[in-house]
Design an enzyme around this catalytic site. Sequence first.
Site: not given
Length: 158
Positions: A12, A52, A60, A88, A115, A118, A129
């Site tokens: 990100k 998303y 959020f 993950r 964070n 992704h 995705e």
Amino acid sequence: MHTEERTFVAIKPDGVKRGCVGEIISRFEKKGYKLIGMKMLQVTEEIAAKHYEEHINKPFYPNLVKYITSGPIIAMVFQGYKAVQGIRHLLGATDPCEADVGSIRADYAQLKEYNTIHGSDSVESAEREIAIYFKPEELCTNYKNMMELVTEDIDEGE
Ligand code: IDP
Ligand code: MG
């Protein structure tokens, strides 16, 4: 019989801005996952909405779009055995404070809002995705692992 999976990973904008790209990619390479696609791009609000879509009605979401569009990301596809679950696990929990020690989010981030990375949460999400960010021809499907390359390239007659 195990088959390899593909998963979508994105560093990100905060990870890119802080110069963490090389270190983060090296974690996946060390584990042996094959990097079969990679590009740097600026996420638009349209791309963010596709990526998303499950979060569009969450409180959020506006902040998430602001974050993911705040600078370039590094979009990648990795391939490997149980790659979705394995990556993950390398990422750590969504909230960096709860992420396992040594995971990327634990090591590089402080807040769940920012964070750093992704990773797809299932094989189905990964396929969805990957299709948002990559055309099929942008993925290196003829990729072979290093051992296969080395073995094939040795000409034993010379
Ligand atoms: P994941 O990235 O670990 O799969 P998701 O629940 O799918 O987590 O959320 C997507 C992204 O939205 C997170 O990575 C994080 O950037 C942001 N996010 C998730 N939950 C919250 C929250 O409660 N507050 C603010 N941002 C959040
Ligand atoms: Mg998610």
